[in-house]
Design a protein around this motif. Structure first.
Motif, mmCIF file in Angstrom:
data_model
loop_
_atom_site.group_PDB
_atom_site.id
_atom_site.type_symbol
_atom_site.label_atom_id
_atom_site.label_comp_id
_atom_site.label_asym_id
_atom_site.label_seq_id
_atom_site.Cartn_x
_atom_site.Cartn_y
_atom_site.Cartn_z
ATOM 1 N N ALA A 119 -3.028 5.512 -7.119
ATOM 2 C CA ALA A 119 -3.778 6.396 -6.077
ATOM 3 C C ALA A 119 -2.956 7.298 -5.393
ATOM 4 N N GLY A 120 -1.419 6.890 -5.428
ATOM 5 C CA GLY A 120 -0.379 7.741 -4.829
ATOM 6 C C GLY A 120 0.246 8.594 -5.657
ATOM 7 N N TRP A 165 -8.131 15.054 -2.298
ATOM 8 C CA TRP A 165 -8.067 13.567 -2.590
ATOM 9 C C TRP A 165 -7.711 12.722 -1.503
ATOM 10 N N SER A 171 -6.704 10.060 -5.754
ATOM 11 C CA SER A 171 -6.622 8.881 -5.333
ATOM 12 C C SER A 171 -7.936 7.884 -5.710
ATOM 13 N N HIS A 185 -8.671 6.708 -13.250
ATOM 14 C CA HIS A 185 -8.079 7.075 -12.075
ATOM 15 C C HIS A 185 -7.680 8.616 -12.051
ATOM 16 N N GLY A 210 -4.195 13.057 2.753
ATOM 17 C CA GLY A 210 -3.950 13.371 1.325
ATOM 18 C C GLY A 210 -3.121 14.333 0.886
ATOM 19 N N ASP A 252 -6.458 9.701 0.793
ATOM 20 C CA ASP A 252 -5.912 8.451 0.269
ATOM 21 C C ASP A 252 -5.669 7.493 1.715
ATOM 22 N N ARG A 253 -6.292 7.865 2.974
ATOM 23 C CA ARG A 253 -6.291 7.120 4.042
ATOM 24 C C ARG A 253 -7.385 7.759 4.996
ATOM 25 N N ASN A 294 -3.255 0.809 -6.295
ATOM 26 C CA ASN A 294 -2.655 1.359 -5.072
ATOM 27 C C ASN A 294 -1.617 2.595 -5.496
ATOM 28 N N ARG A 335 -10.820 6.041 1.003
ATOM 29 C CA ARG A 335 -9.859 6.392 -0.264
ATOM 30 C C ARG A 335 -10.644 6.819 -1.506
ATOM 31 N N ASP A 338 0.836 -1.124 0.023
ATOM 32 C CA ASP A 338 0.052 0.112 0.010
ATOM 33 C C ASP A 338 0.872 1.099 -0.138
ATOM 34 N N LEU A 339 0.195 2.465 -0.261
ATOM 35 C CA LEU A 339 1.104 3.650 -0.142
ATOM 36 C C LEU A 339 1.793 3.777 1.210
#
Length: 579
Positions: free
Chosen positions: A69-70, A176, A285, A282, A192, A178-179, A66, A247, A38-39
């Motif tokens: 998304a990063g 965005w 994220s 995409h 983010g 991401d967690r 993933n 996310r 994961d990121l």
């Protein structure tokens, strides 16, 4: 902000640890397997004092989602290739993503320089990168184990980051997520990359149509009152549970973005072969399925499985999982027209091909839309073109108001031809005739000698039909001699003055309606007052009737009419006095 790209075996995570002193792999499984899943996030302070954050993205093909998304929100890439392994298929895939995103700033790091001669890999990687958006990157050979090359890598990072254009701190925020997680005593926290704009504790943001409040703010692990792009941030939110955010969600400046599921894009480069009927989109994220409809050439219409907050000019990725192909696409329209007629798709593609960017593109888009609310137009991502007519909340394409104003006299004349007793069309009729989206736009197209009066568009002196005018003139001639001798109903009918004709005469201010069936000449209020002024005060209705020289049929409603206009005052004993 930088994102690391490359295969895990290239020593990417080890390099991040050596550079920042932090462990980017957050999960025990990642550390156990030596595989970034994961990121990961880390940060450090460079010798110049510049703070830099690193998003460590997975290298393995199974975790490409993933990885995407990063990298979507970061401006710089650190491409990692190992001296003892060289360029791999996954390196090529990551670089293809960066190329599709149009990332131009970056740095090449050849790791494990203590295990093999880095020169051949350095030369090969630089040559491969030269044909992408990254171009000929600065390159450094480094060993995370021995520390060799780390000072040179740090210095190169300083130069790359110093050359980045400054993001706009006044731009609207689109963070965005991401967690998303919870902290005991604090509640919901999201992280983010703030790519543009400014965040401050206490800000109210839009999250999928609901309002949330930033209770607290951190950047690179430290509490701050304000964070300015570009920055890694963690937001403690009030108004949302952690189960309600994930996310791919976005925190937005309210009303600054248009949420859409239908959009037109143009591919960054022509596609070899055919496009898939379905793809994965995409951006930031976010990951969302989409139906793909090729229009013509590189123009494509997308229908997303759910809405995203998008703007004209956004760069997104189209991924075809079946062939592991990633395509870059620029958002051209977030509120596209329907394609109903035969050949409409090709025509739309030609329109997009001819539409420029920036202010010229905004002018072309506004010309196509003709009318649009300013807030909606700006939320689409367009600047307001110079010369645009503004009417309340509406933007009107340059020159369009004058073009429509030239048609108004014809509409008014046609309406009066069909309805000669009415002074002109109601605003709603003109709105419909000119295909205006809202009646509040009518004033912008009405020019002298026409004017707005009592909810209609009329000439300054609309006049009455000839026959009606002759009848009214006859009534007024009789009233000139006896101003309070209102004609009986039978006299009005005999003169050809029915309900509609009388209403038209009143609108034209040629008669005054005192009550049902009682019509007198304009100026009657002044004449009535003058007659009453000769009476002792207070006076009775009978005295007023005698002063006016009329009957109770006229005197009673006339007295009440004068009361309503504040000319006379009715007293408790039913006598009156002049005010």
């Amino acid at each position: 902000m930088i994102a690391t790209a490359g295969h895990v075996d290239h020593g990417k995570s080890a390099l991040v640890r050596a550079l920042t002193g932090m462990e980017p792999d957050r999960w025990e499984e990642e550390r156990r397997r030596g595989l970034t899943i994961d990121l990961g996030f880390a940060w450090t302070t460079l010798p110049s004092g510049r703070r830099v954050a690193v998003v460590d993205v997975p290298g393995h093909e199974r975790f490409i989602g993933n990885m995407l998304a990063g990298v979507g929100s970061v401006p710089t890439a650190l491409v990692v290739v190992a001296a003892d392994d060289g360029w791999s298929a996954q390196t090529a895939e990551h670089v293809a993503v960066l190329d599709a995103l149009g990332v131009r700033a970056g740095l090449l790091a050849v790791t494990k320089a203590d295990l093999a001669d880095p020169a051949p890999v350095l030369a090969d990687a630089r040559e491969r990168l030269a044909g992408t958006s990254l171009g000929r990157l600065p390159a450094v050979a480094v060993s995370a184990r021995t520390g060799a090359g780390l000072p040179e890598l740090t210095a190169a990072l300083e130069r790359v980051l110093a050359g980045l254009p400054a993001p706009d701190p006044a731009a609207p925020v689109r963070l965005w997520v991401d967690r998303a997680f919870t902290i005991r005593g604090a509640g919901t926290v999201v992280t983010g990359t703030l790519a543009a704009g400014t965040l401050t504790a206490g800000d109210r943001l839009d999250l999928g149509g609901r309002t949330v409040t930033v209770r607290g703010l951190q950047s690179l692990g430290a509490p701050v009152e304000t964070a300015v792009a570009t920055a890694r941030v963690a937001l403690n939110l009030r108004g949302v549970a952690v189960e309600e955010i994930s996310r791919g969600d976005a925190l937005l400046t309210p009303d600054a973005f248009r949420r859409t599921a239908d959009l037109d894009v143009t591919l960054v480069a022509p596609v070899e072969g055919t496009l898939p009927a379905e793809a994965v989109v995409h951006i930031g994220s976010a990951t969302v399925a989409a139906r793909v409809r090729p229009l013509d050439g590189t123009a494509v219409r997308l229908r997303l499985a759910h809405e995203l907050p998008l703007r004209v000019g956004d760069r997104l990725l189209l991924r075809d999982p079946g062939v592991r192909r990633v395509l870059g696409a620029d958002v051209r329209d977030v509120d596209p027209p329907e394609l109903r007629r035969r050949g409409a798709a090709r025509s739309r593609a030609a329109e997009l091909a001819e539409q420029p960017a920036g202010a010229e593109g905004a002018a072309a888009d506004l010309a196509r839309r003709r009318f649009v609310r300013r807030a909606d137009f700006v939320a689409m991502g367009w600047p307001v073109p110079a010369g645009t007519t503004t009417v309340g909340p509406w933007l009107v394409a340059p020159g369009l108001a004058d073009e429509l104003a030239a048609r108004v006299p014809q509409v008014v004349a046609r309406y009066r031809q069909l309805r000669p007793l009415e002074p002109g069309p109601p605003l709603a009729v003109l709105r419909s005739a000119l295909e205006l989206p809202d009646v509040e736009l009518v004033p912008a197209v009405v020019r002298a000698p026409l004017e707005l009066r009592e909810g209609r568009v009329v000439a300054a002196d609309p006049g009455l039909p000839a026959a009606v005018q002759r009848a009214v003139d006859g009534i007024r001639a009789r009233l000139a001699a006896e101003p309070f001798a209102a004609p009986e109903a039978g006299d009005l009918v005999a003169a050809g003055l029915g309900t509609r004709e009388l209403a038209a005469a009143v609108r034209a201010e040629q008669l005054v309606r005192i009550a049902d069936g009682v019509y007198l000449a304009p100026g009657v209020a002044e004449v009535a007052r003058a007659r009453l002024a000769g009476l002792p005060s207070p006076f009775t209705l009978s005295e007023a009737r005698q002063a006016w020289g009329t009957t109770r049929r006229v005197a009673v409603p006339l007295a009440e009419w004068l009361d309503a206009r504040g000319i006379t005052v009715r007293l408790p004993d039913n006598t009156r006095r002049l005010r």
